[in-house]
Design an enzyme around this catalytic site. Sequence first.
Site, PDB file in Angstrom:
ATOM      1  N   GLU A   1       0.891  -1.170   0.000  1.00  0.00           N
ATOM      2  CA  GLU A   1       0.000   0.000   0.000  1.00  0.00           C
ATOM      3  C   GLU A   1       0.919   1.207   0.000  1.00  0.00           C
ATOM      4  OE1 GLU A   1      -1.662   3.142   0.566  1.00  0.00           O
ATOM      5  OE2 GLU A   1      -1.830   2.590   2.687  1.00  0.00           O
TER       6      GLU A   1
ATOM      7  N   CYS B   1      -1.867   9.120   2.412  1.00  0.00           N
ATOM      8  CA  CYS B   1      -1.585   8.655   1.056  1.00  0.00           C
ATOM      9  C   CYS B   1      -2.766   8.832   0.120  1.00  0.00           C
ATOM     10  CB  CYS B   1      -1.152   7.194   1.089  1.00  0.00           C
ATOM     11  SG  CYS B   1      -2.292   6.118   1.981  1.00  0.00           S
TER      12      CYS B   1
END
Length: 477
Positions: A246, A280
């Site tokens: 991720e 993010c």
Amino acid sequence: MLDKRKFYINGEWVAPLAANDLEVINPATEKPVAVISMGTPADIDRAVAAAKTAFATYSRTSVEERLALLERLLEIYKRRYEEMAQTITLELGAPITMSREQQADVGVGHLQGFIDALKQLKVRDVLSNGDVLLREPIGVCGLITPWNWPINQIALKVVPALATCSTCVLKPSEFTPLNAMLYAEMVHEAGFPAGTFNLVNGDGVNAGAALSRHRDVDMMSFTGSTRAGIAVSKDAADTVKRVTLELGGKSPNLVFEDADLEDRITGSVLECFNNSGQSCDAPTRLLVQKSVYDRAVEIAQRVGGSATVGNPAEEGGHIGPLVSDVQYGRVQALIEAGIAEGARLLVGGAGKPSGFETGYFVKPTIFADVNNSMRIAREEVFGPVLAIMPFETEEEAIANANDTSYGLAAYVQTSDPARAERVAGRLRAGMVHINGAPHRYGSPFGGYKQSGNGREGGVFGLEDFLEVKTLHRPDAA
């Protein structure tokens, strides 16, 4: 100053094999608040050996046994909730209100989501051809987590590993290790067998690489920068272990002319600034249809201008500091690049806010008239910096949104449900938020392209930690 030099290995807090101290810095004061040890490959060897030994028995536990352990962990986490929130504020700099409402809350939400998913998980199934499909634990898992949403990623990795009968070694970020060590205390109190969960602090170059390369580690789950994710993948390649990633993002936020501008622009700016922009999936590229562009810019400037920074120990909706001096320098360099490349500065700019000369505080910053060739449109800033750019047509908006190496999240603002679905279907992103809809516990989290592979959360998060075995029986129908 807290002494946190020990590692959690095989159910005990043990001293490192070699002294290598690192101070943990409070980003609001720039003063050390704790000292930890930086692990070596030898420390990783000890932790992996403990996890491998524990797997032999833990892999045979029943779902009822594991559910009881997870539910006990949930009880303990709720009891120590405030302690977790305060710890994250201390080492990350997230304002305490945000830590309580978001940073600490994910430890409850994700754990409950995995408990619910585990109750529904089918570990044995019969295919239409009569063969039997089994889902089995993958083995020893190496887990590397970041500093920006520390418990979020710890819960999304540790919990599914333990829930599916695997064992694990966690290497948290050396910038925010204290919350991970607190979580280790909770896992211990919950009664998970010795060796099922292990924690070694350290950096990526030494401890992280040793974990990724280890021949007895069956899977690596990593969250962090795309650059570091590539390094983990390369380190893991020689042993052909599973790698889930991720990684970074540069999420587009498409605002069409029929959107509720006041509500959606306000929400978009605040979402970009949330967690000091250190997310993010933050909507950092605001693409606005030209017919409403000027109005959207006015709203963004007003909302951004009213955003304030403040002491993270105090309650309120203010913005805290960035996590470190290194991160502060990166964000400053990109703000200066935006100015140099000709973007129109609406709010903020380079340097520290007045009155906050100590601490890694930055000015909440908004640029208008950005184009996709600028660094602030292409690079992940990871700070409270928003780039606004115009588009004319739906086709242009989709093309500009997809013109990135990332594909984690995307956002669509429109009053037309058909358009929302149509545009969302063409965006190359793992998650699309429509009109401010949040990410919900139990839903898969992850992205396309250089934002990684695999999905975290709920049943999809469990499946990432499972192998599939097929039994070809002679009596198959």
